[in-house]
Design an enzyme around this catalytic site. Sequence first.
Site, PDB file in Angstrom:
ATOM      1  N   ARG A 219       0.828  -1.214   0.000  1.00 11.75           N
ATOM      2  CA  ARG A 219       0.000   0.000   0.000  1.00 11.75           C
ATOM      3  C   ARG A 219       0.864   1.266   0.000  1.00 11.75           C
ATOM      4  O   ARG A 219       0.491   2.292   0.580  1.00 11.75           O
ATOM      5  CB  ARG A 219      -0.967   0.026   1.185  1.00 11.75           C
ATOM      6  CG  ARG A 219      -1.765  -1.241   1.379  1.00 11.75           C
ATOM      7  CD  ARG A 219      -2.527  -1.673   0.151  1.00 11.75           C
ATOM      8  NE  ARG A 219      -3.230  -2.942   0.348  1.00 11.75           N
ATOM      9  CZ  ARG A 219      -3.890  -3.556  -0.619  1.00 11.75           C
ATOM     10  NH1 ARG A 219      -3.933  -3.065  -1.841  1.00 11.75           N
ATOM     11  NH2 ARG A 219      -4.508  -4.692  -0.389  1.00 11.75           N
ATOM     12  N   GLU A 342      -6.116 -11.932   8.416  1.00  9.07           N
ATOM     13  CA  GLU A 342      -5.818 -12.066   6.983  1.00  9.07           C
ATOM     14  C   GLU A 342      -4.775 -13.151   6.739  1.00  9.07           C
ATOM     15  O   GLU A 342      -3.821 -12.968   5.996  1.00  9.07           O
ATOM     16  CB  GLU A 342      -5.352 -10.717   6.415  1.00  9.07           C
ATOM     17  CG  GLU A 342      -6.390  -9.625   6.608  1.00  9.07           C
ATOM     18  CD  GLU A 342      -6.041  -8.303   5.942  1.00  9.07           C
ATOM     19  OE1 GLU A 342      -4.850  -7.988   5.827  1.00  9.07           O
ATOM     20  OE2 GLU A 342      -6.982  -7.604   5.525  1.00  9.07           O
ATOM     21  N   ARG A 375      -2.087  -5.637  17.461  1.00  8.85           N
ATOM     22  CA  ARG A 375      -3.200  -5.088  16.674  1.00  8.85           C
ATOM     23  C   ARG A 375      -4.538  -5.754  16.970  1.00  8.85           C
ATOM     24  O   ARG A 375      -4.619  -6.975  17.119  1.00  8.85           O
ATOM     25  CB  ARG A 375      -2.895  -5.200  15.181  1.00  8.85           C
ATOM     26  CG  ARG A 375      -1.726  -4.343  14.778  1.00  8.85           C
ATOM     27  CD  ARG A 375      -1.391  -4.540  13.335  1.00  8.85           C
ATOM     28  NE  ARG A 375      -2.001  -3.569  12.452  1.00  8.85           N
ATOM     29  CZ  ARG A 375      -2.482  -3.862  11.251  1.00  8.85           C
ATOM     30  NH1 ARG A 375      -2.503  -5.118  10.824  1.00  8.85           N
ATOM     31  NH2 ARG A 375      -2.954  -2.923  10.477  1.00  8.85           N
ATOM     32  N   ASP A 417     -11.927  -0.891   7.962  1.00 11.77           N
ATOM     33  CA  ASP A 417     -10.566  -0.840   7.429  1.00 11.77           C
ATOM     34  C   ASP A 417     -10.254   0.466   6.704  1.00 11.77           C
ATOM     35  O   ASP A 417     -10.230   0.488   5.474  1.00 11.77           O
ATOM     36  CB  ASP A 417     -10.366  -2.023   6.464  1.00 11.77           C
ATOM     37  CG  ASP A 417      -8.897  -2.205   6.109  1.00 11.77           C
ATOM     38  OD1 ASP A 417      -8.067  -1.531   6.718  1.00 11.77           O
ATOM     39  OD2 ASP A 417      -8.599  -3.018   5.220  1.00 11.77           O
ATOM     40  N   GLU A 439      -4.583   3.575  15.408  1.00  9.69           N
ATOM     41  CA  GLU A 439      -3.844   3.384  14.156  1.00  9.69           C
ATOM     42  C   GLU A 439      -4.578   4.109  13.035  1.00  9.69           C
ATOM     43  O   GLU A 439      -5.748   3.835  12.771  1.00  9.69           O
ATOM     44  CB  GLU A 439      -3.742   1.880  13.825  1.00  9.69           C
ATOM     45  CG  GLU A 439      -3.008   1.603  12.519  1.00  9.69           C
ATOM     46  CD  GLU A 439      -2.813   0.099  12.237  1.00  9.69           C
ATOM     47  OE1 GLU A 439      -3.105  -0.732  13.121  1.00  9.69           O
ATOM     48  OE2 GLU A 439      -2.385  -0.228  11.117  1.00  9.69           O
ATOM     49  N   GLU A 445      -4.601   4.331   0.838  1.00 13.24           N
ATOM     50  CA  GLU A 445      -4.997   3.071   0.215  1.00 13.24           C
ATOM     51  C   GLU A 445      -6.408   3.123  -0.374  1.00 13.24           C
ATOM     52  O   GLU A 445      -6.628   2.668  -1.490  1.00 13.24           O
ATOM     53  CB  GLU A 445      -4.913   1.951   1.261  1.00 13.24           C
ATOM     54  CG  GLU A 445      -5.425   0.622   0.755  1.00 13.24           C
ATOM     55  CD  GLU A 445      -5.378  -0.487   1.816  1.00 13.24           C
ATOM     56  OE1 GLU A 445      -4.868  -0.250   2.922  1.00 13.24           O
ATOM     57  OE2 GLU A 445      -5.866  -1.594   1.509  1.00 13.24           O
TER      58      GLU A 445
HETATM   59  O1  GCW Z   1      -6.266  -2.419   4.707  1.00 15.26           O
HETATM   60  C1  GCW Z   1      -5.763  -3.703   4.696  1.00 15.26           C
HETATM   61  C2  GCW Z   1      -4.777  -3.712   3.571  1.00 15.26           C
HETATM   62  C3  GCW Z   1      -3.714  -4.745   3.739  1.00 15.26           C
HETATM   63  C4  GCW Z   1      -3.104  -4.576   5.119  1.00 15.26           C
HETATM   64  C5  GCW Z   1      -4.184  -4.786   6.162  1.00 15.26           C
HETATM   65  C6  GCW Z   1      -3.675  -4.577   7.583  1.00 15.26           C
HETATM   66  C7  GCW Z   1      -0.821  -4.871   5.751  1.00 15.26           C
HETATM   67  O2  GCW Z   1      -5.475  -3.888   2.375  1.00 15.26           O
HETATM   68  O3  GCW Z   1      -2.779  -4.549   2.709  1.00 15.26           O
HETATM   69  O4  GCW Z   1      -2.025  -5.444   5.331  1.00 15.26           O
HETATM   70  O5  GCW Z   1      -5.204  -3.859   5.963  1.00 15.26           O
HETATM   71  O6  GCW Z   1      -3.889  -3.495   8.106  1.00 15.26           O
HETATM   72  O7  GCW Z   1      -3.107  -5.481   8.150  1.00 15.26           O
END
Ligand code: GCW
Length: 770
Positions: A219, A342, A375, A417, A439, A445
């Site tokens: 990103r 993820e 996180r 997000d 955060e 992005e």
């Molecule tokens: O917003 C999403 C992004 C991912 C990112 C993830 C995160 C680093 O698309 O690329 O990964 O969040 O914050 O972990």
Amino acid sequence: MTRPISPAAGQPKGRRPLGSLIWAGLSLMLLTGALATRSAGADTHTDDGYRLWLRYVPVQGEWLERYRRSVSELIAANARGPAARAPAALSPTLRVAQAELVRGLTGLLGTTPPLAPDVTRDGAIVFGTPASSALVRRLPLALSRVGDEGYIIRSVAIAGHRATVIAGNTDIGVLYGAFRFLRLMQTRAPLEHLDIASSPRIRRRVLDHWDNLDGTVERGYAGDSLWKWDSLPEHLSPRYADYARACASIGINGAVLNNVNASPFILTPLYLRKVAALAGVFRPYGIRVYLSVPFSAPVTLGKLSSADPLDPKVRAWWAAKVAQIYRDIPDFGGFLMKANSEGQPGPEDYGRTQAQGADMLAQALAAHGGILMWRAFVYSTGAHSEDRARQAYDTFKPLDGRFADNVLVQVKNGPIDFQPREPFHPLFGAMPHTNLMLELEVTKEYLGQQTSFVYLGPLFEEVLRADTWARGAGSTVARVIDGSLYGERLTAIAGVANIGSDRNWCGSIFNQANWYVFGRMAWNPDLSARAIAAEWVKMTFTSDPRFVQPVVRLMMGSREAAVDYMTPLGLASQMAAGTHFGPGPWVAPGKGMPPDWSSTYYSRADAAGIGFDRTASGSDAVAQYSPHVAAEFSHLATCPEDLLLWFHHLPWDYRLRSGRTLWESLVLHYDRGVAWVQQARGTWRGLSRYVDPERYRLTADFLAIQQKDAQWWRDASIAYFQSISHRPLPAGVAPPPDTLAHYEAFCIPYVEGSPGAGPACPPADVSVPR
Ligand code: GCW
């Protein structure tokens, strides 16, 4: 401190052919003389943006006279101070402060102020700590009130002369004070009767770099990683110090060097030497390094059979690894962890809680004074499919009070997000017994990435000022994270960096403002986005109000414009899959697309209406907020219209406060966003005489790209939603020029910063949307 002087140095290869450089050079030589006279007070010499907001261009006219009276000589340590006769005895941080003052004052005043051992005339600038300067020691400054990073700048009399003192309890406080003093001049503030005391409200003010060890940046839209791992530790690019200097100028005091999707290699001796070298460059600037680490490192690197946080062998492995890091980096900041998110490994893989996982690392770090940023962005696709917005709260709320003192749970501003607009994350009002940090995403992005003109100050301000009502009115997110609501001592804020190897650091000039505003709000979350924008514009361009006022207006309107043409009225996650660039409202679950990565999951658009019902009749995510806030969001009469579709599924013909239907309003928002970009282009065009040609052109070209993108968003979104609403467009609104099938077929296969090796879509030979 040196910095590369060739304007092309650091420019990614292939971006500017030699011919264009020669041409640009020649035309600039011809133009510079003429341009300098185009606008009194504006600096229009060519500028590639490398200097950011630390340009220190000559002050002119009346202000120059005034400033020269206030600044005549610099005194680092006076004759009776310990470091008096040997400047080399100044600490590295004070040397940086002195170099900055010399550089800044020379640039601003056109002459270099002499370094004097004692106050000899009016206009002396005395700087230091009580330990470094006897002059500072003797002044009644009541320094204890500014803590260990704050500073005092005050007009005083010393030996019968007018002087200004820049003092801190620590060297880093003095450096911050030096930058503030220069900022006063850059923004044309009077220096005659100064009495400033400032200290940061948040202790750890950290940039998170999502930089991979192969040099790419997840990103990242400003070139490759700044960290040249291959040539570290032997070669220390001058950009490392310039980066640290820019961070220090706005009070940032930490950098997580690598992506939260972390590679185990970062913990190998090979890379730790490189990390230590960077830490050495950053140290004088008050910046500590932190690392993202993968939870599975004991297995992948340590060759253990498990990474179970309760396994003594695993705990011992981490303790030894942490001890190894501290041997080389005694002021190492700590770890950042993305676990069970993820696809990343985490404690839940071993049937343990997030708190148990955190505890293992926290203990290893605590032995050395390190901290852990853990996180809350925890989800696995498909697991919580009824509403992903609920997941972080459902996972972490039950763990409140189970995290050690050196742990901060790092919470994104909103529950999904980093969308153009989200409500504040419900966890901010729900974990009184846990250190919570915020955060933010400084890299855009979901907001048009490199080329869009979007100032994030208003977004940051919106979340910081949001009231959780956790302890009644005034329990704002700012007060949760600065520790004043619950009395935490460890406080922090992180911004996902937008910095890369591009010559201008951030991919565009206006993206630099997002780095700037993050740092300034991290220092003081009560500062206004507007005031910071004005400060940045003056420092980055000119203090001429004929430029400052319209540009600040543009900046302040820019985020809402992006919301308008992308995701108005509380919509979210309507971007193209994977790249998150451009519209993709039709992206539906299936064929490898999990529901909570699709767009239709979030819009819930159907023949009856649109929006995600998160009230009691739907997912009830609204119940995660305190009752006052939950009631506000639940009731249509009180729910802010800009969050309407976040919380409610409403009929297309539902009437908004304006009297228009939801469908009509949606369409008008898209149109409004496009119109804003068009107007912004006109405004910028009218300001060309205040800006050097290079920065003017880059911004003008990017606004042209943004207009195209905004139009594409608007047309594609209207085409898609109209295929579902079956409503006519409001009178006078132009229909999208292409068919929905056409928008669906069009895709940008490669977007900078998108993870993944292959293209984002199969090849399709369709024309570019008009
Ligand atoms: O917003 C999403 C992004 C991912 C990112 C993830 C995160 C680093 O698309 O690329 O990964 O969040 O914050 O972990």
